[in-house]
Design a protein around this motif. Structure first.
Motif, mmCIF file in Angstrom:
data_model
loop_
_atom_site.group_PDB
_atom_site.id
_atom_site.type_symbol
_atom_site.label_atom_id
_atom_site.label_comp_id
_atom_site.label_asym_id
_atom_site.label_seq_id
_atom_site.Cartn_x
_atom_site.Cartn_y
_atom_site.Cartn_z
ATOM 1 N N MET A 36 -5.617 -7.744 -0.386
ATOM 2 C CA MET A 36 -4.851 -6.520 -0.595
ATOM 3 C C MET A 36 -3.406 -6.850 -0.215
ATOM 4 N N GLY A 37 -2.560 -6.967 -1.219
ATOM 5 C CA GLY A 37 -1.172 -7.358 -0.947
ATOM 6 C C GLY A 37 -1.136 -8.719 -0.277
ATOM 7 N N LEU A 83 -4.720 -1.699 8.627
ATOM 8 C CA LEU A 83 -3.872 -2.687 9.268
ATOM 9 C C LEU A 83 -2.435 -2.213 9.099
ATOM 10 N N VAL A 84 -1.742 -1.988 10.220
ATOM 11 C CA VAL A 84 -0.403 -1.406 10.198
ATOM 12 C C VAL A 84 0.576 -2.353 10.885
ATOM 13 N N ARG A 85 1.735 -2.545 10.249
ATOM 14 C CA ARG A 85 2.796 -3.379 10.825
ATOM 15 C C ARG A 85 4.115 -2.638 10.672
ATOM 16 N N ASP A 86 4.854 -2.512 11.768
ATOM 17 C CA ASP A 86 6.135 -1.800 11.760
ATOM 18 C C ASP A 86 5.990 -0.419 11.121
ATOM 19 N N GLU A 87 4.922 0.290 11.491
ATOM 20 C CA GLU A 87 4.619 1.642 11.009
ATOM 21 C C GLU A 87 4.367 1.722 9.509
ATOM 22 N N GLN A 88 4.156 0.580 8.874
ATOM 23 C CA GLN A 88 3.827 0.521 7.446
ATOM 24 C C GLN A 88 2.389 0.038 7.286
ATOM 25 N N GLU A 89 1.628 0.774 6.487
ATOM 26 C CA GLU A 89 0.254 0.367 6.208
ATOM 27 C C GLU A 89 0.275 -0.881 5.329
ATOM 28 N N VAL A 90 -0.349 -1.942 5.808
ATOM 29 C CA VAL A 90 -0.362 -3.213 5.091
ATOM 30 C C VAL A 90 -1.645 -3.378 4.280
ATOM 31 N N CYS A 100 -14.820 -8.816 11.338
ATOM 32 C CA CYS A 100 -13.868 -8.988 10.231
ATOM 33 C C CYS A 100 -12.895 -10.090 10.583
ATOM 34 N N LEU A 101 -12.682 -10.955 9.627
ATOM 35 C CA LEU A 101 -11.649 -11.985 9.723
ATOM 36 C C LEU A 101 -10.541 -11.593 8.768
ATOM 37 N N ILE A 102 -9.308 -11.678 9.252
ATOM 38 C CA ILE A 102 -8.154 -11.234 8.483
ATOM 39 C C ILE A 102 -7.122 -12.353 8.462
ATOM 40 N N ARG A 103 -6.549 -12.580 7.292
ATOM 41 C CA ARG A 103 -5.417 -13.517 7.150
ATOM 42 C C ARG A 103 -4.221 -12.661 6.759
ATOM 43 N N ALA A 104 -3.210 -12.638 7.638
ATOM 44 C CA ALA A 104 -2.036 -11.796 7.417
ATOM 45 C C ALA A 104 -0.786 -12.592 7.760
ATOM 46 N N PRO A 105 0.362 -12.184 7.210
ATOM 47 C CA PRO A 105 1.618 -12.847 7.587
ATOM 48 C C PRO A 105 1.815 -12.800 9.108
ATOM 49 N N SER A 108 2.867 -9.006 14.630
ATOM 50 C CA SER A 108 2.025 -8.098 15.402
ATOM 51 C C SER A 108 1.574 -6.942 14.519
ATOM 52 N N TYR A 109 0.356 -6.494 14.738
ATOM 53 C CA TYR A 109 -0.239 -5.438 13.929
ATOM 54 C C TYR A 109 -0.996 -4.462 14.823
ATOM 55 N N ASN A 110 -1.117 -3.245 14.358
ATOM 56 C CA ASN A 110 -2.057 -2.286 14.918
ATOM 57 C C ASN A 110 -3.248 -2.261 13.985
ATOM 58 N N ILE A 111 -4.429 -2.408 14.551
ATOM 59 C CA ILE A 111 -5.642 -2.208 13.770
ATOM 60 C C ILE A 111 -6.140 -0.817 14.151
ATOM 61 N N GLU A 112 -6.132 0.075 13.168
ATOM 62 C CA GLU A 112 -6.592 1.439 13.375
ATOM 63 C C GLU A 112 -7.924 1.573 12.648
ATOM 64 N N ALA A 113 -8.961 1.944 13.397
ATOM 65 C CA ALA A 113 -10.298 2.003 12.819
ATOM 66 C C ALA A 113 -10.952 3.335 13.140
ATOM 67 N N THR A 114 -11.739 3.826 12.185
ATOM 68 C CA THR A 114 -12.438 5.099 12.362
ATOM 69 C C THR A 114 -13.912 4.906 12.039
ATOM 70 N N TYR A 115 -14.753 5.389 12.964
ATOM 71 C CA TYR A 115 -16.202 5.345 12.767
ATOM 72 C C TYR A 115 -16.759 6.716 13.138
ATOM 73 N N ASN A 116 -17.504 7.307 12.227
ATOM 74 C CA ASN A 116 -18.077 8.646 12.440
ATOM 75 C C ASN A 116 -17.025 9.653 12.904
#
Length: 135
Positions: A36-37, A83-90, A100-105, A108-116
């Motif tokens: 994704m991007g 996955l959010v970086r500098d307040e932008q959803e990446v 989950c394994l992630i490859r990103a530039p 620093s990132y915020n990982i925001e996750a929601t379950y139930n």
């Protein structure tokens, strides 16, 4: 048991022995890397073969996160991830497994996750491979 039954039992046993590794390999092959991007990710790890497949691919990713619940750390899947970086959803995706394994530039990132309906977040930097969110 007569000879014919013994041969049949041996054939069935051999077929089952061959089928088990094939099933394990098929489950590990189901781990699809999605993009994704600028971000690529793969999630799984409910079964042992998936955990092994993810571990083998870990070197190709620069962020790793595990989703669990409860005191015993039971694995979670079907977690909505942003996955959010500098307040932008990446990137946004639904985790098909607890790992989950992630490859990103680099960065620093915020990982925001929601379950139930319950949200959790964690700040990570590239190179962080053992982040965990617990519900």
């Amino acid at each position: 048991m007569n000879q014919q039954h013994l041969r049949l039992a041996a054939l069935i046993g051999a077929a089952m022995a061959l089928a088990c590794p094939l099933q394990a390999r098929a489950a590990a092959d189901d781990l699809v890397i999605r993009t994704m991007g600028p971000v690529s990710y793969v999630c799984g790890g409910v079964a042992e073969d998936e955990r092994q497949a993810l571990a083998a691919r870990e070197k190709d990713f620069n962020i790793g996160i595990l989703f669990t619940q409860g005191a015993a750390g039971e694995f979670l899947s079907d977690v909505a991830v942003k996955l959010v970086r500098d307040e932008q959803e990446v990137a946004t995706f639904r985790a098909a497994g607890p790992r989950c394994l992630i490859r990103a530039p680099e960065g620093s990132y915020n990982i925001e996750a929601t379950y139930n309906g319950q949200a959790r977040s964690i700040k990570v930097s590239t190179g962080t491979r053992n982040a965990q969110l617990r519900w």
